[in-house]
Design a protein around this motif. Structure first.
Motif, PDB file in Angstrom:
ATOM      1  N   ARG A  30      -3.139  -2.893   5.876  1.00  0.00           N
ATOM      2  CA  ARG A  30      -3.268  -1.478   5.500  1.00  0.00           C
ATOM      3  C   ARG A  30      -4.079  -0.758   6.562  1.00  0.00           C
ATOM      4  O   ARG A  30      -5.057  -1.299   7.063  1.00  0.00           O
ATOM      5  CB  ARG A  30      -4.021  -1.333   4.180  1.00  0.00           C
ATOM      6  CG  ARG A  30      -3.364  -1.911   2.986  1.00  0.00           C
ATOM      7  CD  ARG A  30      -4.305  -1.784   1.780  1.00  0.00           C
ATOM      8  NE  ARG A  30      -3.686  -2.222   0.569  1.00  0.00           N
ATOM      9  CZ  ARG A  30      -3.697  -3.458   0.120  1.00  0.00           C
ATOM     10  NH1 ARG A  30      -4.327  -4.400   0.799  1.00  0.00           N
ATOM     11  NH2 ARG A  30      -3.099  -3.776  -1.008  1.00  0.00           N
ATOM     12  N   TRP A  31      -3.708   0.489   6.865  1.00  0.00           N
ATOM     13  CA  TRP A  31      -4.518   1.332   7.736  1.00  0.00           C
ATOM     14  C   TRP A  31      -4.151   2.783   7.488  1.00  0.00           C
ATOM     15  O   TRP A  31      -3.076   3.096   6.994  1.00  0.00           O
ATOM     16  CB  TRP A  31      -4.379   0.956   9.211  1.00  0.00           C
ATOM     17  CG  TRP A  31      -3.043   1.235   9.837  1.00  0.00           C
ATOM     18  CD1 TRP A  31      -2.681   2.348  10.544  1.00  0.00           C
ATOM     19  CD2 TRP A  31      -1.883   0.400   9.811  1.00  0.00           C
ATOM     20  NE1 TRP A  31      -1.383   2.245  10.956  1.00  0.00           N
ATOM     21  CE2 TRP A  31      -0.876   1.053  10.519  1.00  0.00           C
ATOM     22  CE3 TRP A  31      -1.603  -0.849   9.247  1.00  0.00           C
ATOM     23  CZ2 TRP A  31       0.397   0.511  10.681  1.00  0.00           C
ATOM     24  CZ3 TRP A  31      -0.338  -1.384   9.420  1.00  0.00           C
ATOM     25  CH2 TRP A  31       0.631  -0.703  10.130  1.00  0.00           C
ATOM     26  N   TRP A  32      -5.080   3.655   7.836  1.00  0.00           N
ATOM     27  CA  TRP A  32      -4.876   5.092   7.638  1.00  0.00           C
ATOM     28  C   TRP A  32      -3.849   5.594   8.628  1.00  0.00           C
ATOM     29  O   TRP A  32      -3.953   5.354   9.835  1.00  0.00           O
ATOM     30  CB  TRP A  32      -6.195   5.832   7.787  1.00  0.00           C
ATOM     31  CG  TRP A  32      -6.083   7.313   7.559  1.00  0.00           C
ATOM     32  CD1 TRP A  32      -5.309   7.948   6.639  1.00  0.00           C
ATOM     33  CD2 TRP A  32      -6.770   8.339   8.257  1.00  0.00           C
ATOM     34  NE1 TRP A  32      -5.484   9.307   6.719  1.00  0.00           N
ATOM     35  CE2 TRP A  32      -6.375   9.572   7.714  1.00  0.00           C
ATOM     36  CE3 TRP A  32      -7.689   8.337   9.296  1.00  0.00           C
ATOM     37  CZ2 TRP A  32      -6.863  10.787   8.168  1.00  0.00           C
ATOM     38  CZ3 TRP A  32      -8.174   9.548   9.743  1.00  0.00           C
ATOM     39  CH2 TRP A  32      -7.770  10.761   9.192  1.00  0.00           C
ATOM     40  N   SER A  33      -2.869   6.312   8.135  1.00  0.00           N
ATOM     41  CA  SER A  33      -1.787   6.835   8.975  1.00  0.00           C
ATOM     42  C   SER A  33      -2.225   8.038   9.795  1.00  0.00           C
ATOM     43  O   SER A  33      -1.543   8.428  10.731  1.00  0.00           O
ATOM     44  CB  SER A  33      -0.600   7.240   8.099  1.00  0.00           C
ATOM     45  OG  SER A  33      -0.945   8.367   7.299  1.00  0.00           O
ATOM     46  N   ARG A  63      -6.290  10.574   1.848  1.00  0.00           N
ATOM     47  CA  ARG A  63      -5.683   9.959   3.026  1.00  0.00           C
ATOM     48  C   ARG A  63      -4.417   9.188   2.639  1.00  0.00           C
ATOM     49  O   ARG A  63      -4.356   8.597   1.573  1.00  0.00           O
ATOM     50  CB  ARG A  63      -6.656   8.992   3.694  1.00  0.00           C
ATOM     51  CG  ARG A  63      -7.815   9.692   4.336  1.00  0.00           C
ATOM     52  CD  ARG A  63      -8.733   8.682   4.992  1.00  0.00           C
ATOM     53  NE  ARG A  63      -9.741   9.371   5.789  1.00  0.00           N
ATOM     54  CZ  ARG A  63     -10.430   8.805   6.746  1.00  0.00           C
ATOM     55  NH1 ARG A  63     -10.254   7.528   7.037  1.00  0.00           N
ATOM     56  NH2 ARG A  63     -11.312   9.488   7.431  1.00  0.00           N
ATOM     57  N   TYR A 109      -2.028   6.034   3.599  1.00  0.00           N
ATOM     58  CA  TYR A 109      -2.136   4.743   4.273  1.00  0.00           C
ATOM     59  C   TYR A 109      -0.766   4.117   4.473  1.00  0.00           C
ATOM     60  O   TYR A 109       0.141   4.312   3.668  1.00  0.00           O
ATOM     61  CB  TYR A 109      -3.023   3.791   3.454  1.00  0.00           C
ATOM     62  CG  TYR A 109      -4.454   4.212   3.473  1.00  0.00           C
ATOM     63  CD1 TYR A 109      -4.948   5.145   2.570  1.00  0.00           C
ATOM     64  CD2 TYR A 109      -5.325   3.711   4.427  1.00  0.00           C
ATOM     65  CE1 TYR A 109      -6.268   5.557   2.617  1.00  0.00           C
ATOM     66  CE2 TYR A 109      -6.646   4.108   4.470  1.00  0.00           C
ATOM     67  CZ  TYR A 109      -7.106   5.030   3.567  1.00  0.00           C
ATOM     68  OH  TYR A 109      -8.416   5.440   3.620  1.00  0.00           O
ATOM     69  N   LEU A 110      -0.645   3.361   5.561  1.00  0.00           N
ATOM     70  CA  LEU A 110       0.552   2.571   5.817  1.00  0.00           C
ATOM     71  C   LEU A 110       0.275   1.153   5.344  1.00  0.00           C
ATOM     72  O   LEU A 110      -0.831   0.640   5.526  1.00  0.00           O
ATOM     73  CB  LEU A 110       0.888   2.570   7.307  1.00  0.00           C
ATOM     74  CG  LEU A 110       1.289   3.938   7.859  1.00  0.00           C
ATOM     75  CD1 LEU A 110       1.384   3.883   9.369  1.00  0.00           C
ATOM     76  CD2 LEU A 110       2.610   4.374   7.262  1.00  0.00           C
ATOM     77  N   TYR A 125       2.052  -2.757   5.350  1.00  0.00           N
ATOM     78  CA  TYR A 125       3.103  -3.664   5.823  1.00  0.00           C
ATOM     79  C   TYR A 125       2.761  -5.080   5.384  1.00  0.00           C
ATOM     80  O   TYR A 125       1.594  -5.467   5.380  1.00  0.00           O
ATOM     81  CB  TYR A 125       3.178  -3.656   7.352  1.00  0.00           C
ATOM     82  CG  TYR A 125       3.921  -2.491   7.945  1.00  0.00           C
ATOM     83  CD1 TYR A 125       5.228  -2.634   8.388  1.00  0.00           C
ATOM     84  CD2 TYR A 125       3.308  -1.254   8.089  1.00  0.00           C
ATOM     85  CE1 TYR A 125       5.903  -1.564   8.955  1.00  0.00           C
ATOM     86  CE2 TYR A 125       3.980  -0.188   8.650  1.00  0.00           C
ATOM     87  CZ  TYR A 125       5.279  -0.341   9.082  1.00  0.00           C
ATOM     88  OH  TYR A 125       5.945   0.720   9.646  1.00  0.00           O
ATOM     89  N   CYS A 133       3.357  -0.781  15.393  1.00  0.00           N
ATOM     90  CA  CYS A 133       2.996   0.412  14.611  1.00  0.00           C
ATOM     91  C   CYS A 133       1.534   0.791  14.829  1.00  0.00           C
ATOM     92  O   CYS A 133       1.206   1.970  14.990  1.00  0.00           O
ATOM     93  CB  CYS A 133       3.268   0.171  13.134  1.00  0.00           C
ATOM     94  SG  CYS A 133       5.003  -0.038  12.733  1.00  0.00           S
ATOM     95  N   ARG A 177      -0.234   4.249  16.576  1.00  0.00           N
ATOM     96  CA  ARG A 177      -1.346   5.018  16.005  1.00  0.00           C
ATOM     97  C   ARG A 177      -2.532   5.041  16.967  1.00  0.00           C
ATOM     98  O   ARG A 177      -3.185   6.070  17.141  1.00  0.00           O
ATOM     99  CB  ARG A 177      -1.759   4.408  14.657  1.00  0.00           C
ATOM    100  CG  ARG A 177      -2.965   5.053  14.031  1.00  0.00           C
ATOM    101  CD  ARG A 177      -2.657   6.415  13.457  1.00  0.00           C
ATOM    102  NE  ARG A 177      -3.853   6.970  12.851  1.00  0.00           N
ATOM    103  CZ  ARG A 177      -4.329   8.176  13.116  1.00  0.00           C
ATOM    104  NH1 ARG A 177      -3.695   8.973  13.939  1.00  0.00           N
ATOM    105  NH2 ARG A 177      -5.427   8.599  12.539  1.00  0.00           N
TER     106      ARG A 177
END
Length: 118
Positions: A66-69, A79, A81-82, A84, A95, A99
């Motif tokens: 997970r990370w902030w898009s 926020r 988040y993406l 995968y 990806c 970013r």
């Protein structure tokens, strides 16, 4: 607490989940390295963090990354988040690299902190 809901004690973090998170983070770190991006891995409490750039930290529980898009929901103001799955660290690394490239335009690198702590 809402009516009808029962509080349950927190589950203990198993060494297996720590290992899975750590291994997943290290695989992502290796894939980022192939792309020329340095990252640090930090492990604890069943999670692992991959620190990539100012404002870009990827975290994993060993199942997903997970990370902030960089986006904010227009509806909630929160926020976005993406997320995968960890089964394709090369795809996730591409990806994250995208970013990271966007952040490098707006956030210049900082000098490492040196000297004695206050």
């Amino acid at each position: 607490m809402l009516a009808g809901m029962v509080a349950s004690p927190p589950k203990a973090v198993s060494s297996g989940s720590r290992r899975n998170a750590s291994m997943s983070a290290e695989r992502l770190q290796a894939e980022l390295d192939v792309l020329g991006i340095q990252a640090d891995v930090h492990v604890g409490y069943g999670m692992a963090l991959v620190s990539v750039w100012t404002g870009l930290v990827v975290w994993t529980d060993g199942f997903v990354f997970r990370w902030w898009s960089g986006g904010i929901s227009q509806t909630t103001g929160r926020r976005l988040y993406l997320i995968y799955a960890v089964d394709s660290p090369a795809t996730v690394a591409r990806c994250v690299a995208q970013r990271c490239g966007a952040l490098k335009i707006t956030h210049s690198p900082r000098q490492p902190i040196e000297g004695r702590p206050l």
